[in-house]
Design a protein around this motif. Structure first.
Motif, PDB file in Angstrom:
ATOM      1  N   ILE A  12       6.824  45.432  14.972  1.00  0.00           N
ATOM      2  CA  ILE A  12       5.454  45.088  15.495  1.00  0.00           C
ATOM      3  C   ILE A  12       4.408  45.969  14.713  1.00  0.00           C
ATOM      4  N   VAL A  13       3.276  45.431  14.511  1.00  0.00           N
ATOM      5  CA  VAL A  13       2.301  45.879  13.739  1.00  0.00           C
ATOM      6  C   VAL A  13       1.077  46.036  14.460  1.00  0.00           C
ATOM      7  N   ILE A  14       0.420  47.014  14.839  1.00  0.00           N
ATOM      8  CA  ILE A  14      -0.904  47.254  15.369  1.00  0.00           C
ATOM      9  C   ILE A  14      -2.051  48.296  14.408  1.00  0.00           C
ATOM     10  N   ASP A  15      -2.944  47.454  14.274  1.00  0.00           N
ATOM     11  CA  ASP A  15      -4.010  47.984  13.550  1.00  0.00           C
ATOM     12  C   ASP A  15      -3.570  48.986  12.307  1.00  0.00           C
ATOM     13  N   GLY A  16      -2.339  48.254  11.376  1.00  0.00           N
ATOM     14  CA  GLY A  16      -1.979  48.679  10.249  1.00  0.00           C
ATOM     15  C   GLY A  16      -0.818  49.697  10.551  1.00  0.00           C
TER      16      GLY A  16
END
Length: 299
Positions: free
Chosen positions: A287-291
């Motif tokens: 999962i990727v959130i804001d880098g």
């Protein structure tokens, strides 16, 4: 007489994303807590950004030693060392200041809110009330959100009976797991004050009987060893400690067990995965959130 709070010094650097890991290594050795965030100068999410690396310490930092270490690593990597800022923060109640800026947060079925919030969690959600105290971790950071989303997906598929939350901070992840499965969770932190906070948070959330909170540098506390093998291990720390602890994680993970790793930038995934693949662990989900990346790995 006004209350007196512990003195806290802040170290700060302005760096590029490429040089961030270099100086993160220095801060890890000279600060009790390390954090990083970006500021987008272009106004678009993929635009040019400044990255800020901050370290916090309750003892006066040794500027000479830090600058020397930064210079050595900068020279080894063919880059320039940025100016180091050190300041003593004002003597205020930082817990209260943080809570004022801590709105409720939704992550999957989890609804995390501060103890100051007077509303009610949405119907059907799993509410988690957090008093950050002197511990780091309000759930607002992208890494904690990623871990909660990963946990939510796992909880819908299979029960996990033995859980370890390494570097718990305020205890959000361990509490979330205990609420999902009413199962035993070992929560650790290197900071004794954080351990007190997370134990209190567990009790306030009605899962104190399921949570064992201990002080531990990595996996060293014997309580951690006695609880293995673990069906699920959370490790939301930083990229380099994740790499360093990879053999310990593999040794404590049950056959068929999973680990949720976070605290790493998307560009650090390859380094973190390489260290865990050497232990026979493979990537199951990300999962990727804001880098920021959250990795679900297992055998």
């Amino acid at each position: 007489m006004p209350p007196v709070f512990p003195d806290i010094w802040r170290l700060r650097l302005t760096v590029s994303m490429e040089t961030l890991p270099v100086f993160e290594e220095v801060f890890e050795r000279h600060a009790e807590a390390v954090t990083m965030f970006m500021e987008d100068r272009s106004g678009i999410s993929d635009g040019e950004c400044d990255w800020f690396l901050e370290g916090f310490s309750r003892t006066p930092p040794d500027r000479t030693a830090i600058v020397s270490a930064m210079a050595a690593l900068a020279a080894a990597n063919g880059i320039d060392a940025p100016p180091l800022e050190i300041e003593m923060l004002p003597n205020v109640d930082w817990v209260l200041e943080n809570l004022r800026d801590f709105p409720p947060i939704s992550a999957g079925r989890f609804f995390v809110h501060g103890s100051h919030w007077e509303g009610k969690p949405p119907v059907g959600s799993i509410g988690i009330e957090i008093d950050a105290g002197t511990a780091f971790g309000s759930g607002e950071h992208a890494t904690t959100r990623g871990c909660l989303l990963a946990l939510d997906a796992l909880a819908k598929k299979q029960r996990r009976r033995a859980v370890l939350d390494l570097g718990s901070g305020s205890g959000i992840l361990g509490i979330a797991a205990a609420k999902c499965w009413a199962t035993m969770v070992v929560c650790t932190d290197i900071d004794p004050s954080a351990v007190k906070v997370l134990a209190g948070n567990a009790a306030n959330n009605g899962v104190g009987r399921f949570v064992t909170a201990v002080v531990s540098d990595g996996y060293r506390n014997p309580v951690v060893g006695r609880g293995k093998p673990y069906d699920l291990i959370f490790s939301n720390i930083l990229a380099r400690p994740l790499c360093r602890f990879a053999p310990d994680l593999a040794a404590h993970l049950a056959p068929g067990g999973l680990a949720i790793l976070s605290g790493l930038l998307e560009r650090q995934e390859r380094m973190v995965m390489a260290n865990h693949e050497r232990q026979g662990l493979t990537l199951k989900n990300r999962i990727v959130i804001d880098g920021w990346a959250t990795l679900v790995i297992g055998r």
